[in-house]
Write a protein that holds these residues in place. Structure first.
Motif, PDB file in Angstrom:
ATOM      1  N   GLU A 106       0.823  -1.224   0.000  1.00 22.46           N
ATOM      2  CA  GLU A 106       0.000   0.000   0.000  1.00 22.46           C
ATOM      3  C   GLU A 106       0.850   1.265   0.000  1.00 22.46           C
ATOM      4  O   GLU A 106       0.440   2.292  -0.515  1.00 22.46           O
ATOM      5  CB  GLU A 106      -0.857   0.052   1.273  1.00 22.46           C
ATOM      6  CG  GLU A 106      -2.148  -0.704   1.165  1.00 22.46           C
ATOM      7  CD  GLU A 106      -2.845  -0.770   2.508  1.00 22.46           C
ATOM      8  OE1 GLU A 106      -2.648   0.143   3.326  1.00 22.46           O
ATOM      9  OE2 GLU A 106      -3.559  -1.756   2.722  1.00 22.46           O
ATOM     10  N   ASP A 107       2.028   1.155   0.628  1.00 18.26           N
ATOM     11  CA  ASP A 107       2.857   2.352   0.779  1.00 18.26           C
ATOM     12  C   ASP A 107       3.789   2.596  -0.398  1.00 18.26           C
ATOM     13  O   ASP A 107       4.541   3.570  -0.406  1.00 18.26           O
ATOM     14  CB  ASP A 107       3.722   2.233   2.046  1.00 18.26           C
ATOM     15  CG  ASP A 107       2.858   2.184   3.285  1.00 18.26           C
ATOM     16  OD1 ASP A 107       1.812   2.855   3.274  1.00 18.26           O
ATOM     17  OD2 ASP A 107       3.228   1.467   4.230  1.00 18.26           O
ATOM     18  N   THR A 108       3.745   1.722  -1.381  1.00 16.72           N
ATOM     19  CA  THR A 108       4.664   1.863  -2.508  1.00 16.72           C
ATOM     20  C   THR A 108       4.443   3.200  -3.217  1.00 16.72           C
ATOM     21  O   THR A 108       3.303   3.585  -3.502  1.00 16.72           O
ATOM     22  CB  THR A 108       4.456   0.692  -3.489  1.00 16.72           C
ATOM     23  OG1 THR A 108       4.655  -0.514  -2.775  1.00 16.72           O
ATOM     24  CG2 THR A 108       5.437   0.757  -4.645  1.00 16.72           C
ATOM     25  N   TYR A 109       5.547   3.855  -3.504  1.00 26.68           N
ATOM     26  CA  TYR A 109       5.507   5.180  -4.154  1.00 26.68           C
ATOM     27  C   TYR A 109       4.646   5.157  -5.423  1.00 26.68           C
ATOM     28  O   TYR A 109       3.811   6.038  -5.642  1.00 26.68           O
ATOM     29  CB  TYR A 109       6.950   5.607  -4.468  1.00 26.68           C
ATOM     30  CG  TYR A 109       7.072   6.854  -5.308  1.00 26.68           C
ATOM     31  CD1 TYR A 109       6.798   8.110  -4.764  1.00 26.68           C
ATOM     32  CD2 TYR A 109       7.468   6.778  -6.640  1.00 26.68           C
ATOM     33  CE1 TYR A 109       6.913   9.261  -5.529  1.00 26.68           C
ATOM     34  CE2 TYR A 109       7.581   7.923  -7.416  1.00 26.68           C
ATOM     35  CZ  TYR A 109       7.300   9.165  -6.864  1.00 26.68           C
ATOM     36  OH  TYR A 109       7.414  10.287  -7.636  1.00 26.68           O
ATOM     37  N   GLN A 110       4.853   4.126  -6.269  1.00 27.60           N
ATOM     38  CA  GLN A 110       4.131   4.090  -7.538  1.00 27.60           C
ATOM     39  C   GLN A 110       2.617   4.093  -7.309  1.00 27.60           C
ATOM     40  O   GLN A 110       1.868   4.769  -8.019  1.00 27.60           O
ATOM     41  CB  GLN A 110       4.496   2.825  -8.337  1.00 27.60           C
ATOM     42  CG  GLN A 110       5.925   2.777  -8.837  1.00 27.60           C
ATOM     43  CD  GLN A 110       6.868   2.092  -7.875  1.00 27.60           C
ATOM     44  OE1 GLN A 110       6.752   2.255  -6.662  1.00 27.60           O
ATOM     45  NE2 GLN A 110       7.808   1.331  -8.400  1.00 27.60           N
ATOM     46  N   LEU A 111       2.160   3.304  -6.331  1.00 30.64           N
ATOM     47  CA  LEU A 111       0.712   3.207  -6.114  1.00 30.64           C
ATOM     48  C   LEU A 111       0.155   4.513  -5.554  1.00 30.64           C
ATOM     49  O   LEU A 111      -0.963   4.923  -5.889  1.00 30.64           O
ATOM     50  CB  LEU A 111       0.379   2.024  -5.193  1.00 30.64           C
ATOM     51  CG  LEU A 111       0.822   0.651  -5.728  1.00 30.64           C
ATOM     52  CD1 LEU A 111       0.269  -0.468  -4.858  1.00 30.64           C
ATOM     53  CD2 LEU A 111       0.387   0.431  -7.186  1.00 30.64           C
ATOM     54  N   LYS A 112       0.944   5.187  -4.748  1.00 38.79           N
ATOM     55  CA  LYS A 112       0.506   6.503  -4.239  1.00 38.79           C
ATOM     56  C   LYS A 112       0.414   7.516  -5.377  1.00 38.79           C
ATOM     57  O   LYS A 112      -0.488   8.343  -5.425  1.00 38.79           O
ATOM     58  CB  LYS A 112       1.480   7.000  -3.162  1.00 38.79           C
ATOM     59  CG  LYS A 112       1.364   6.231  -1.850  1.00 38.79           C
ATOM     60  CD  LYS A 112       2.241   6.894  -0.809  1.00 38.79           C
ATOM     61  CE  LYS A 112       2.186   6.236   0.541  1.00 38.79           C
ATOM     62  NZ  LYS A 112       0.936   6.248   1.221  1.00 38.79           N
ATOM     63  N   GLN A 113       1.378   7.442  -6.300  1.00 38.29           N
ATOM     64  CA  GLN A 113       1.343   8.338  -7.456  1.00 38.29           C
ATOM     65  C   GLN A 113       0.108   8.052  -8.330  1.00 38.29           C
ATOM     66  O   GLN A 113      -0.510   8.973  -8.852  1.00 38.29           O
ATOM     67  CB  GLN A 113       2.626   8.173  -8.280  1.00 38.29           C
ATOM     68  CG  GLN A 113       3.845   8.800  -7.619  1.00 38.29           C
ATOM     69  CD  GLN A 113       3.767  10.325  -7.604  1.00 38.29           C
ATOM     70  OE1 GLN A 113       3.654  10.963  -8.645  1.00 38.29           O
ATOM     71  NE2 GLN A 113       3.798  10.915  -6.422  1.00 38.29           N
ATOM     72  N   ILE A 114      -0.220   6.783  -8.462  1.00 40.57           N
ATOM     73  CA  ILE A 114      -1.411   6.437  -9.253  1.00 40.57           C
ATOM     74  C   ILE A 114      -2.664   7.036  -8.589  1.00 40.57           C
ATOM     75  O   ILE A 114      -3.508   7.629  -9.256  1.00 40.57           O
ATOM     76  CB  ILE A 114      -1.529   4.903  -9.408  1.00 40.57           C
ATOM     77  CG1 ILE A 114      -0.425   4.401 -10.352  1.00 40.57           C
ATOM     78  CG2 ILE A 114      -2.908   4.516  -9.937  1.00 40.57           C
ATOM     79  CD1 ILE A 114      -0.353   2.893 -10.488  1.00 40.57           C
ATOM     80  N   ASP A 115      -2.754   6.903  -7.270  1.00 41.65           N
ATOM     81  CA  ASP A 115      -3.914   7.461  -6.565  1.00 41.65           C
ATOM     82  C   ASP A 115      -3.996   8.977  -6.775  1.00 41.65           C
ATOM     83  O   ASP A 115      -5.076   9.525  -6.997  1.00 41.65           O
ATOM     84  CB  ASP A 115      -3.838   7.146  -5.064  1.00 41.65           C
ATOM     85  CG  ASP A 115      -4.205   5.692  -4.797  1.00 41.65           C
ATOM     86  OD1 ASP A 115      -4.776   5.048  -5.714  1.00 41.65           O
ATOM     87  OD2 ASP A 115      -3.899   5.191  -3.705  1.00 41.65           O
ATOM     88  N   GLU A 116      -2.821   9.620  -6.701  1.00 44.51           N
ATOM     89  CA  GLU A 116      -2.811  11.073  -6.887  1.00 44.51           C
ATOM     90  C   GLU A 116      -3.298  11.432  -8.299  1.00 44.51           C
ATOM     91  O   GLU A 116      -4.103  12.351  -8.480  1.00 44.51           O
ATOM     92  CB  GLU A 116      -1.372  11.580  -6.668  1.00 44.51           C
ATOM     93  CG  GLU A 116      -1.260  13.084  -6.601  1.00 44.51           C
ATOM     94  CD  GLU A 116       0.196  13.521  -6.377  1.00 44.51           C
ATOM     95  OE1 GLU A 116       0.916  12.873  -5.579  1.00 44.51           O
ATOM     96  OE2 GLU A 116       0.606  14.503  -7.015  1.00 44.51           O
ATOM     97  N   PHE A 117      -2.840  10.654  -9.267  1.00 44.98           N
ATOM     98  CA  PHE A 117      -3.255  10.908 -10.649  1.00 44.98           C
ATOM     99  C   PHE A 117      -4.760  10.660 -10.829  1.00 44.98           C
ATOM    100  O   PHE A 117      -5.454  11.439 -11.493  1.00 44.98           O
ATOM    101  CB  PHE A 117      -2.446  10.016 -11.602  1.00 44.98           C
ATOM    102  CG  PHE A 117      -2.925  10.056 -13.021  1.00 44.98           C
ATOM    103  CD1 PHE A 117      -2.798  11.216 -13.777  1.00 44.98           C
ATOM    104  CD2 PHE A 117      -3.509   8.944 -13.614  1.00 44.98           C
ATOM    105  CE1 PHE A 117      -3.245  11.269 -15.097  1.00 44.98           C
ATOM    106  CE2 PHE A 117      -3.951   8.984 -14.925  1.00 44.98           C
ATOM    107  CZ  PHE A 117      -3.826  10.145 -15.662  1.00 44.98           C
ATOM    108  N   LEU A 118      -5.259   9.590 -10.229  1.00 48.40           N
ATOM    109  CA  LEU A 118      -6.699   9.301 -10.352  1.00 48.40           C
ATOM    110  C   LEU A 118      -7.514  10.441  -9.749  1.00 48.40           C
ATOM    111  O   LEU A 118      -8.560  10.826 -10.289  1.00 48.40           O
ATOM    112  CB  LEU A 118      -7.042   7.961  -9.678  1.00 48.40           C
ATOM    113  CG  LEU A 118      -6.411   6.711 -10.318  1.00 48.40           C
ATOM    114  CD1 LEU A 118      -6.752   5.454  -9.514  1.00 48.40           C
ATOM    115  CD2 LEU A 118      -6.867   6.529 -11.769  1.00 48.40           C
TER     116      LEU A 118
END
Ligand SMILES: [Fe+2]
Ligand SMILES: [Fe+2]
Length: 529
Positions: free
Chosen positions: A496-508
């Motif tokens: 959950e804390d992976t940078y890539q997944l956080k970036q995806i959430d921000e983009f969404l």
């Protein structure tokens, strides 16, 4: 299985692992210039290191924190087989090892002696292994380099298909260990065959997914003995397992098959991007090889990374692919092997394209568009995104292309018009330079330098910029290596804390704020119009 002349089909979960020197085959260990460098600088030292201390390699291979590292995952009790393999490489691959040593020698000679003056006197100083295979040139800043005349290298002793082999087995759904660094030894459940990748028997075998054949015919086509034929029989079934809805009779359809693989279809045409497809059809949570149409007109390859040209998916489809559309390389750079030559040498029909080249088909067209970054700042041209227009819709196939300079996407929009759907990769914290390219480097790089040059796609800001420049209506994040059947090649571990997944959430979130439909794709998805 029953009698040798009864009709049989190949099971959908039969898998092929194409191997070179028993290593999992991908472009940089087949294309001869790069394969020589990887063999000499990576594979031989790796096997030597293993033989000095098998237990260290085994422990590291099983440590989740080191997943994707270059360790040999073989029990110490089989280290004698690894020693035999290494002996075989040194004996049968002497031409490649000599070639790699010649490259290093020539590069240091050029560094010292190519000082901006006439290069003619330097040709006699090249090591003999390079004679006839390279041209020396300066760039306009007087920096010398060697251009490899790649089509010639494929006809030289450096390219020898004799150590290609395949392993056929059944996918039992158990996650496969990381495969790029561990030679595949023979095993009791595996049909291990020393066959070239372009062996016609392989096409006969995989054609048996869609049309019946017999064990006797396959035995002859693959040149099997009794024991091998008995093993092959375990891969066969008396009925096919094709999906009844694998073709459509009106409109258009796109299906997401996981990672960067999409199937774009109309009644007239079928296009598959970066094929990497599950063979395990027991789950219903994914499309599999059973869901592909009987004929694939075009396969689009976006770039040469090992998760985008996957031979274990491509070879089984070879007999039903019209042409593979690939980006043209720079022709001769060490870091930029020709994808076209590589695939032709394995028996594919290839169409090479450059930016804005078009491949028309009934009711639509494929247009090659530029791909930016994601290659550790190496001068690699063999990479392309695509816009596919079909059945009145258009899709941007963005793969791992990044938004380092989003203005590029404005040029694409201006040239080709608005896009309906944009498929974007957001692996924005990729592996460092040395993870993929170490074997090709003739001068050492520091860890700090390597870590600064990652194989990264777009982050949230860059993806948002791409969407604005393309003026696309819908965004779909894909190519993240998250699906369970890709771990043996990808070695990604997301939490959950992976940078890539956080970036995806921000983009969404950005997409929601801007009225753009957006989704993070996983496993399977279908669009129909
Ligand atoms: Fe990539
Ligand atoms: Fe990728």
């Amino acid at each position: 299985m029953g009698l040798p002349d009864e009709p049989v089909f190949l099971r959908s979960n039969a898998i092929i692992e194409p191997l070179v020197d028993r290593f999992f085959a991908w472009m940089h260990i087949i294309a001869p210039v790069q394969a020589s460098m990887n063999l000499a600088n990576l594979q031989v030292p790796l096997l030597e290191s293993y033989l000095q201390n098998p237990q260290v390699h085994l422990a590291a291979s099983r440590n989740p924190a080191l997943r994707g590292g270059y360790f040999v995952n073989i029990e110490e009790s089989r280290s004698n087989e690894v020693a035999d393999l290494l002996d075989g490489i040194k004996r049968d691959r002497a031409d490649m090892l000599t070639f790699a040593a010649a490259v290093a020698e020539a590069e240091s000679m050029l560094e010292q002696q190519a000082t901006g003056f006439d290069l003619t006197p330097l040709y006699p100083k090249l090591p003999a292994a390079l004679n006839g295979l390279v041209e020396l040139a300066y760039d306009t800043n007087n920096q010398p380099s060697m251009r490899y005349i790649e089509p010639l290298v494929y006809t030289s002793p450096v390219y020898d298909r004799g150590r290609q082999s395949v392993q056929l087995s059944l996918d039992n759904g158990v996650e496969r260990p990381f495969i790029l660094s561990t030679p595949r030894l023979p095993g009791p459940d595996v049909l291990d065959l020393p066959r070239r990748f372009d062996h016609p028997g392989l096409d006969a075998l995989f054609a048996a997914r869609t049309a019946p054949t017999t064990l006797a015919a396959l035995r002859e086509a693959l040149e099997l003995d009794d024991a091998q034929a008995a093993q092959l029989a375990t891969l066969l079934s008396d009925r096919p397992s094709l999906a009844p809805d694998r073709h459509i009779d009106s409109g258009g359809r796109i299906r997401y098959f996981g990672h960067a693989c999409l199937l774009l279809q109309t009644p007239e045409v079928a296009i598959v991007t970066d094929p990497f497809i599950s063979t395990d059809n027991r789950h219903g949570d994914r499309y599999t090889i059973d869901d592909l149409p009987d004929r694939i007109d075009y396969v689009l390859i976006t770039h040469g990374h090992q998760d985008h040209i996957v031979l274990e998916t491509l070879i089984p489809l070879r007999h039903r692919i019209g042409a593979v559309v690939v980006p043209r390389s720079s022709r001769g750079n060490m870091c930029d092997p020709s994808i076209g030559l590589y695939l032709k040498a394995i028996g594919f029909n290839v169409i090479e394209v450059d930016d804005f080249d078009e491949v028309p088909f009934e009711g639509g067209r494929i247009v090659a568009t530029p791909f930016l970054g994601e290659h550790s700042d190496l001068d690699i041209r063999a990479k392309s995104t695509f816009i596919v227009q079909l059945a009145g819709a258009s899709a941007f196939i963005g793969a791992d292309s990044s938004g380092i300079d989003p203005v590029l996407y404005r040029y694409i929009r201006n040239h080709l018009g608005k896009v309906d759907m944009a498929f974007l990769g957001m692996e924005c914290d990729g592996a460092p330079l040395t993870w993929l390219y170490q074997g090709l480097l003739t001068r050492p790089v520091t860890k700090k330098m390597s870590d600064s040059r990652k194989l990264s796609g777009s982050n949230a800001k860059q993806a948002a910029d791409i969407m604005q420049e393309l003026d696309a209506d819908e965004a779909y994040i894909y190519a993240m290596g998250e699906e369970s059947w890709q771990g043996h090649v990808m070695a990604t571990t997301y939490t959950e804390d992976t940078y890539q997944l956080k970036q995806i959430d921000e983009f969404l979130g950005w997409c929601t704020d801007h009225g753009i439909t957006a989704e993070h794709l996983f496993n399977k998805r279908e669009w129909r119009w």
